[in-house]
Design an enzyme around this catalytic site. Structure first.
Site, PDB file in Angstrom:
ATOM      1  N   HIS A 164      29.200   6.382  27.126  1.00 37.41           N
ATOM      2  CA  HIS A 164      27.880   7.000  27.117  1.00 37.41           C
ATOM      3  C   HIS A 164      27.176   6.940  28.469  1.00 37.41           C
ATOM      4  O   HIS A 164      26.402   7.822  28.814  1.00 37.41           O
ATOM      5  CB  HIS A 164      26.996   6.370  26.026  1.00 37.41           C
ATOM      6  N   ASP A 165      27.439   5.898  29.250  1.00 37.75           N
ATOM      7  CA  ASP A 165      26.768   5.748  30.552  1.00 37.75           C
ATOM      8  C   ASP A 165      27.688   6.063  31.725  1.00 37.75           C
ATOM      9  O   ASP A 165      27.454   5.605  32.842  1.00 37.75           O
ATOM     10  CB  ASP A 165      26.227   4.322  30.700  1.00 37.75           C
ATOM     11  N   LYS A 168      26.509   7.015  35.285  1.00 41.43           N
ATOM     12  CA  LYS A 168      25.923   6.049  36.223  1.00 41.43           C
ATOM     13  C   LYS A 168      26.850   5.729  37.391  1.00 41.43           C
ATOM     14  O   LYS A 168      26.438   5.083  38.355  1.00 41.43           O
ATOM     15  CB  LYS A 168      25.532   4.772  35.487  1.00 41.43           C
ATOM     16  N   HIS A 193      21.872  10.992  35.068  1.00 38.86           N
ATOM     17  CA  HIS A 193      23.167  10.413  34.704  1.00 38.86           C
ATOM     18  C   HIS A 193      23.720  10.946  33.376  1.00 38.86           C
ATOM     19  O   HIS A 193      24.950  11.013  33.230  1.00 38.86           O
ATOM     20  CB  HIS A 193      23.110   8.873  34.722  1.00 38.86           C
ATOM     21  N   HIS A 217      22.186  10.718  24.735  1.00 38.82           N
ATOM     22  CA  HIS A 217      21.770   9.394  24.258  1.00 38.82           C
ATOM     23  C   HIS A 217      20.391   8.983  24.760  1.00 38.82           C
ATOM     24  O   HIS A 217      19.840   7.987  24.287  1.00 38.82           O
ATOM     25  CB  HIS A 217      22.821   8.331  24.624  1.00 38.82           C
ATOM     26  N   HIS A 218      19.802   9.743  25.692  1.00 38.55           N
ATOM     27  CA  HIS A 218      18.422   9.478  26.126  1.00 38.55           C
ATOM     28  C   HIS A 218      17.440  10.524  25.590  1.00 38.55           C
ATOM     29  O   HIS A 218      16.273  10.513  25.986  1.00 38.55           O
ATOM     30  CB  HIS A 218      18.331   9.410  27.652  1.00 38.55           C
ATOM     31  N   ASP A 246      22.199   1.046  21.743  1.00 35.70           N
ATOM     32  CA  ASP A 246      21.923   0.849  23.166  1.00 35.70           C
ATOM     33  C   ASP A 246      20.585   0.143  23.369  1.00 35.70           C
ATOM     34  O   ASP A 246      20.472  -0.788  24.167  1.00 35.70           O
ATOM     35  CB  ASP A 246      21.928   2.210  23.863  1.00 35.70           C
TER      36      ASP A 246
END
Length: 317
Positions: A164-165, A168, A193, A217-218, A246
């Site tokens: 998911h990240d 970054k 990101h 996811h954000h 998260d």
């Protein structure tokens, strides 16, 4: 072309070499030893064997057996050859399909392993996120499973939680590990990101769920999130589930700008965010799992590294 059947004694090994049909009028002596007991028990007196050929390559053999002696004529063998010639292209197509499927699966797995390694690389850049991916994956799978997600969809959600990240990787260390307040320009980079993660995952349809999680996811239940301002059920379920996992992990982990919160305080915060930034159903499911002790079990397991992030073969070096 139709070839006359061999009527002299011949073995199956000979058939493979000669690529010709054969008739065994005395199968008890002509058949391979391993088949003779079966032939005797069945009472077989005659066997006709025709190779299934495709462009000179033997794909298999067509066997016919009879309880009568000297049962098969050349016309019978010709009919069997005709049937074999019809079977050959179908068998070849199936074989090619299986080979292509295996090759594609191997390519998919290789791509997945690369994504998982990149996810670990992204996590390794932040010394405050040890076992972060294990915990989020385990929490997200527990939530989603309780919500009725199963099978390949559940597996795909687990992969999505891990990557998911991924975006970054493109965030400079000076921003990623900054213990202070980010500037406006730094926030602009940080908020990109999710898009970068989706780009790294790529357009392969097998990774649709992982790409959705990385991109969304954000996003926030009330529409205040980024990058696209989605709200409510416009946000893919997998992304909503991973967001809850998260947030909980971020709250209960130490960061450069905060200490780790005790779980009870994190639960209060999740309930405050329920229906605002977080999906109500996902939060409620997480709370049920907490009350049943499942979240605590997962947290204990990740501390002694007993949860295998890799599902099959991959383990981070």
């Amino acid at each position: 072309s139709m070839r006359p059947a061999l009527r002299e004694p011949a073995t199956v090994d000979f058939l493979k070499k000669a690529n010709k049909p054969i008739i065994m009028n005395d199968p008890m002596t002509q058949a391979p030893p391993g088949y003779r007991a079966l032939i005797e028990r069945a009472g077989v007196r005659t066997v006709a064997v025709v190779p299934v050929l495709w462009q000179g390559e033997m794909l298999g053999m067509l066997y016919c057996a009879s309880y009568r002696p000297n049962a098969f004529s050349d016309d019978d063998v010709a009919l069997m050859q005709s049937i074999a010639s019809q079977l050959a292209p179908a068998i070849r197509v199936v074989a090619l399909h299986l080979a292509l499927e295996t090759s594609y699966r191997d390519l998919k797995d290789a791509h997945l392993q690369a994504l998982l390694r990149l996810a670990y690389a992204a996590e390794a850049r932040d010394p405050y996120t040890e076992c972060h991916l294990q915990r989020i994956r385990a929490h997200a799978l527990a939530i989603a499973s309780r919500m009725g997600v199963e099978g390949e969809d559940l597996e795909a959600l687990g992969y999505g939680a891990v990557v998911h990240d991924l975006g970054k990787l493109r965030i400079p260390d000076s921003i990623l590990t900054n213990p202070g307040t980010l500037s406006d320009d730094e926030w602009v980079q940080m908020k990109r990101h999710p898009e970068w993660g989706a780009e790294i995952i790529g357009a392969n349809p097998f990774y649709d769920v992982a790409r959705q999680v990385a991109l969304c996811h954000h996003e926030r239940w009330d529409g205040s999130g980024y990058p696209n301002g989605l709200e409510g059920e416009q946000i893919p379920l997998a992304a909503r589930v991973v967001a809850v996992a998260d947030v909980y992990d971020a709250l209960t982990s130490a960061r450069p700008y905060k200490g780790a919160w005790p779980p009870e305080r994190a639960l209060v915060e999740l309930m405050r965010l329920r229906g605002k930034t977080l999906c109500p159903r996902s939060v409620d499911t997480f709370m049920d799992l907490w009350r049943e002790g499942e979240i605590g079990r997962i947290d204990d397991a990740t501390r002694d590294d007993s949860i295998d992030l890799d599902f099959r073969t991959f383990r981070a070096a």
